[in-house]
Design an enzyme around this catalytic site. Structure first.
Site, short mmCIF file in Angstrom:
data_model
loop_
_atom_site.label_atom_id
_atom_site.label_comp_id
_atom_site.label_asym_id
_atom_site.label_seq_id
_atom_site.Cartn_x
_atom_site.Cartn_y
_atom_site.Cartn_z
N HIS A 23 0.82 -1.22 0.00
CA HIS A 23 0.00 0.00 0.00
C HIS A 23 0.85 1.27 0.00
O HIS A 23 1.77 1.39 0.82
CB HIS A 23 -0.86 -0.03 1.27
CG HIS A 23 -1.87 1.06 1.37
ND1 HIS A 23 -2.03 1.82 2.51
CD2 HIS A 23 -2.79 1.51 0.48
CE1 HIS A 23 -3.02 2.67 2.33
NE2 HIS A 23 -3.50 2.52 1.10
N HIS A 65 -1.24 11.24 -1.83
CA HIS A 65 -2.52 10.76 -1.29
C HIS A 65 -3.48 11.90 -1.01
O HIS A 65 -4.63 11.88 -1.46
CB HIS A 65 -2.27 9.96 0.00
CG HIS A 65 -3.54 9.46 0.60
ND1 HIS A 65 -4.32 10.23 1.45
CD2 HIS A 65 -4.19 8.27 0.47
CE1 HIS A 65 -5.39 9.53 1.81
NE2 HIS A 65 -5.33 8.35 1.23
O1 G3P Z 1 -6.52 1.70 -2.90
C1 G3P Z 1 -6.74 1.24 -1.61
C2 G3P Z 1 -6.53 2.31 -0.58
O2 G3P Z 1 -5.37 3.00 -0.87
C3 G3P Z 1 -7.68 3.27 -0.50
O3 G3P Z 1 -7.58 4.16 0.56
O4 G3P Z 1 -7.12 6.37 1.49
O5 G3P Z 1 -5.35 4.65 1.52
O6 G3P Z 1 -6.00 5.74 -0.62
P1 G3P Z 1 -6.46 5.27 0.74
MG MG Z 2 -4.80 4.64 -2.07
#
Ligand code: G3P
Ligand code: MG
Length: 256
Positions: A23, A65
């Site tokens: 992630h 992000h």
């Molecule tokens: O793509 C999965 C996840 O990244 C979605 O949430 O807020 O971490 O971008 P966020």
């Molecule tokens: Mg994400």
């Protein structure tokens, strides 16, 4: 009234991506959405990465992000209001740790180069600056289609914003798409099918046997985010999820 399910023909293909996805690169151990994070994930054996992509004011696709710059850079304000020339000068690592000072915001092009050179997969989460969903979906999909042209494994495009996926679908219909779901809002399945998605990417707690049955019945693949707990991983693997997105590249060794 039961949802009328028209199975997605595209999604009947086998799932071509690894089970484990790091992630934001590997955004706990290194500054999220920087090349340092991707490299850290790769050191732990990860072969696919999720990242968040938006547009600069002059249309360059880059990784970040948040809508704003403050949390993860030394800049200020709405990121999408700045040109790439300005954004490229920011420090995107010092907030994380002194050792990471000097990391910069990567362009999607730089990340594409790194992924293709190493045969890594990429999940591009389209993260539009508010008010630019469709335009961002179009531009990011166009950039991805150009960058990965003729490459064996195209990136998976995902978004919480259906409008962004609609823009991607219109611009680069051949690129696989996934609808991100934090909740199972009314009409989510019909939306995923209308957008020609191959997958839904759900907040991990949403997954149940019933949801798996519904998603599989619709011909869609199943992903969960952001799973950092071993008990949750066991539950999701038992349900048969296709891929799991995690921050904890140090805790979960990818077996697939
Ligand atoms: O793509 C999965 C996840 O990244 C979605 O949430 O807020 O971490 O971008 P966020
Ligand atoms: Mg994400």
């Amino acid at each position: 009234m039961p949802t009328h399910i028209t199975p997605s023909t595209a999604a009947k293909r086998p799932w071509p991506y690894p089970r484990w996805i790091a992630h934001r690169g590997a955004g706990l151990l290194a500054p999220e959405n920087t090349l340092a994070a991707f490299r850290r994930g790769a050191q732990h054996g990860y072969r696919m990465f999720e990242c968040d992509v938006k547009l600069s004011a002059d249309g360059v696709a880059f990784l970040l992000h948040d809508d704003t710059l403050e949390r993860t850079t030394d800049g200020q304000g709405v990121a999408g209001n700045h040109t790439w020339a300005a954004l490229s000068q920011l420090d995107a690592g010092a907030w994380h740790s002194p050792a990471c000072a000097g990391e910069t915001l990567p362009t999607l092009a730089a990340v594409a180069r790194w992924c293709m050179a190493n045969a890594y997969g990429l999940n591009i989460e389209i993260k539009p600056t508010p008010g630019s969903d469709w335009r961002t979906g179009r531009a990011v999909a166009q950039a991805a289609a150009t960058l990965w042209a003729n490459h064996a494994q195209p990136p998976l495009l995902s978004s919480f914003q259906p409008e962004a996926l609609a823009g991607a679908q219109e611009t680069a219909p051949a690129l696989p798409r996934g609808l991100l779901l934090e909740t199972l809002w009314t009409g989510w399945l019909d939306a995923a099918l209308a957008l020609g998605c191959q997958a839904v990417v759900c907040e991990q707690g949403l997954w149940t046997e019933a949801l798996m049955h519904q998603v599989r019945g619709a011909g869609l693949h199943s992903l969960a985010y952001t799973v950092n707990d071993a008990t949750a991983v066991q539950r999701l693997l038992a349900l048969g999820l296709d891929s799991i997105i995690t921050d904890r590249v140090d805790r979960f060794a990818p077996d697939a």
